[in-house]
Design a protein around this motif. Structure first.
Motif, short mmCIF file in Angstrom:
data_model
loop_
_atom_site.label_atom_id
_atom_site.label_comp_id
_atom_site.label_asym_id
_atom_site.label_seq_id
_atom_site.Cartn_x
_atom_site.Cartn_y
_atom_site.Cartn_z
N ARG A 352 0.85 -1.20 0.00
CA ARG A 352 0.00 0.00 0.00
C ARG A 352 0.88 1.24 0.00
O ARG A 352 2.01 1.21 0.48
CB ARG A 352 -0.93 0.03 1.21
N ASP A 366 -4.39 9.40 -4.66
CA ASP A 366 -5.47 8.67 -5.32
C ASP A 366 -5.19 8.52 -6.81
O ASP A 366 -5.43 7.46 -7.40
CB ASP A 366 -6.80 9.39 -5.09
N GLU A 369 -2.54 5.83 -7.31
CA GLU A 369 -3.14 4.50 -7.13
C GLU A 369 -3.91 4.07 -8.37
O GLU A 369 -3.82 2.91 -8.81
CB GLU A 369 -4.06 4.51 -5.90
N LYS A 370 -4.66 5.00 -8.97
CA LYS A 370 -5.42 4.68 -10.17
C LYS A 370 -4.49 4.37 -11.34
O LYS A 370 -4.75 3.46 -12.14
CB LYS A 370 -6.34 5.84 -10.53
N GLN A 373 -3.19 0.86 -10.88
CA GLN A 373 -4.25 -0.11 -11.17
C GLN A 373 -4.47 -0.25 -12.68
O GLN A 373 -4.62 -1.36 -13.20
CB GLN A 373 -5.54 0.31 -10.48
N GLN A 374 -4.48 0.89 -13.40
CA GLN A 374 -4.69 0.86 -14.84
C GLN A 374 -3.53 0.20 -15.59
O GLN A 374 -3.71 -0.34 -16.68
CB GLN A 374 -4.91 2.28 -15.36
N SER A 375 -2.34 0.23 -14.99
CA SER A 375 -1.18 -0.39 -15.65
C SER A 375 -1.23 -1.91 -15.59
O SER A 375 -0.49 -2.59 -16.32
CB SER A 375 0.11 0.10 -14.99
N GLY A 376 -2.08 -2.46 -14.70
CA GLY A 376 -2.17 -3.91 -14.55
C GLY A 376 -1.05 -4.51 -13.72
O GLY A 376 -0.92 -5.73 -13.64
N THR A 378 1.24 -4.69 -9.96
CA THR A 378 1.12 -4.48 -8.52
C THR A 378 2.01 -3.32 -8.11
O THR A 378 2.94 -2.93 -8.84
CB THR A 378 1.54 -5.73 -7.74
#
Length: 479
Positions: A352, A366, A369-370, A373-376, A378
């Motif tokens: 995190r 934020d 973090e997005k 996430q969009q890059s696929g 971790t």
């Protein structure tokens, strides 16, 4: 006709951008005093920062055209920023200013055109501060000074110890006190302060700092701990009112003599290797020791071993890695750190984002973090990728706020606090290097703040933090 140009032999007349009624007029905090007394002063209000020039050609009605914008610098009542809004240059303190913004202070000279001839010259002044409602007084505090030195997080139910007046979480200090008492042979002896080792005479809850703690959490919700962490801390907390500790002696008027680290006995600060042999080593009498910045315990100062004892990022001592290498655990001594508090960068796992990433700006956190996430990928995969870039010297290290930055690699041992700073540094470059079209839709069209990541306004004005991009270099005053 552009702002700053002349339609007659006299320069245009600067004025406020609008003329609100007296009942709704915003408070005036600064003014421009003309060198020519034939012209009136120009007042600058809190919500009316644009200054216009009155352009009046002979065959047309007068028209107001914006030529500059003056805004107060956040947190600094003695300076401001002026931005040229006209299509021509202006002069500020002898410097030609085109479209950029520059700092001004009381006494600065501002000329409304590119040369002094045929243009008005003004002196910038900040008016006397008006009386403010006491309820609106704001206290500015560095969040780093509002952290418990035991858990390195923002205080929770803060308590203050005397006489040194250091502050800790109630749960952290209560657990520290319990462990100190269990190791002390003399149960009436005062415990030592975890931060400075001064004998603690009393401890009590600090209601004033508790209010500051709540105010910080309202401004920075990302610093809020999880429910599980809070429940654990409150289960440890034992300070309900002022508690007097140890034997109280008559206080001398003389300044107390502070013992050096060599004079501190093993009974005061136990070192496991002063009593037993571990890893083939035992401390000799009078051996030099280091005090752990995490738990406050002692370990021998050894320069001839491969296990680091000091964090290269802050030069503070941490005992976790050393005691692990010696085979010492909490069953041998309570005052030792968990190995997780001081590890090699490449051996750390992260799941995190740290609360303080991007300067504690929750909107930038934020967005990052997005993006991940969009890059696929971790978060750990992204960090590992940028650690490789760091090792290969592909990143400018100027902004890394750690000591010995040129010597740090993925094999360096650093503490948790420095690791969070390191992650913040890597994620800054991750965001800066990201193509604009890969940003989330709500972040694509944001303009960059002039002050970039150094902006102080983002910490107390959520609308400003959300509207502008702050993951960028400062551009204020740059051509």
């Amino acid at each position: 006709m552009d702002a700053g140009e002349c339609s007659t032999s006299r320069p245009p007349h600067p004025s406020a951008a609008s003329a609100p009624s007296p009942s709704s007029a915003p408070a005036v905090w600064a003014k421009l005093v003309p060198a020519d007394p034939a012209f009136p002063e120009v007042e600058v209000a809190e919500d009316d920062a644009v200054v216009c020039s009155l352009v009046a050609p002979a065959a047309a009605a007068g028209e107001e055209v914006a030529w500059c914008e003056i805004r107060r610098n956040g947190g600094d009542a003695s300076s401001a920023t002026i931005r040229n809004l006209s299509s021509d240059a202006i002069i500020v303190d002898g410097k030609i200013v085109k479209q950029e913004a520059v700092d001004v202070k009381p006494g600065s000279e501002i000329v409304s055109g590119p040369q002094k001839e045929d243009h008005l010259a003004y002196t910038f002044e900040i008016t006397a501060a008006r009386d403010q409602d006491k309820n609106n007084v704001k206290i500015v505090i560095d969040i780093e000074n509002a952290k418990c030195s035991i858990c390195l997080n923002l205080w929770h139910d803060v308590v203050t110890v005397a006489p040194c007046l250091h502050n800790f979480c109630n749960g952290c200090f209560s657990e520290w006190l319990r462990r100190s008492s269990s190791k002390s042979r003399d149960k009436s002896q005062s415990a030592a302060c975890p931060q400075c080792r001064t004998a603690v005479q009393s401890v009590g809850r600090n209601h004033f700092l508790h209010n500051i703690e709540e105010a910080i959490l309202q401004a920075f919700s990302s610093l809020q701990r999880s429910d599980e962490e809070i429940a654990l801390l409150e289960s440890y907390a034992s300070v309900k009112s002022n508690i007097v500790l140890g034997k109280q002696k008559n206080q001398s008027r003389k300044r107390p003599f502070s013992r050096s680290s060599d004079e501190i006995s093993n009974a005061d600060l136990p070192c496991p290797q002063c009593r037993n042999e571990f890893g083939g080593f035992r401390c000799i009498p009078g051996a030099a020791h280091l005090q752990c910045n995490g738990c406050g315990g002692m370990m021998p100062a050894r320069s001839n071993i491969n296990i680091p004892q000091k964090c290269l990022g802050c030069d503070k001592a941490f005992c976790g890695a050393y005691w692990c290498s010696q085979g010492v655990n909490s069953s041998h001594c309570n005052l030792i750190c968990n190995q997780e508090t001081f590890k090699m960068i490449s051996q750390r796992d992260i799941s995190r984002l740290p609360d303080a990433v991007h300067g504690g700006n929750p909107y930038e956190k934020d967005i990052t973090e997005k993006c991940i996430q969009q890059s696929g990928k971790t978060l750990q995969a992204v960090i590992s990728e940028w650690i490789s870039k760091f090792d290969n010297l592909e990143i400018d290290r100027t902004r890394l706020q750690l000591n010995n930055v040129d010597a740090i690699t993925s094999r360096t041992y650093i503490c948790n606090h420095c690791y969070n700073k390191f992650i913040d540094f890597l994620l800054y470059w991750y965001r800066v290097s990201m193509p604009r079209n890969l940003l989330p839709p709500d972040a694509v069209n944001r303009e960059s703040c002039w002050y970039g990541f150094t902006c102080r306004t983002q910490h107390h004005r959520p609308d400003h933090a959300k509207k502008l991009n702050h993951v960028c270099r400062p551009t204020r005053g740059n051509p």
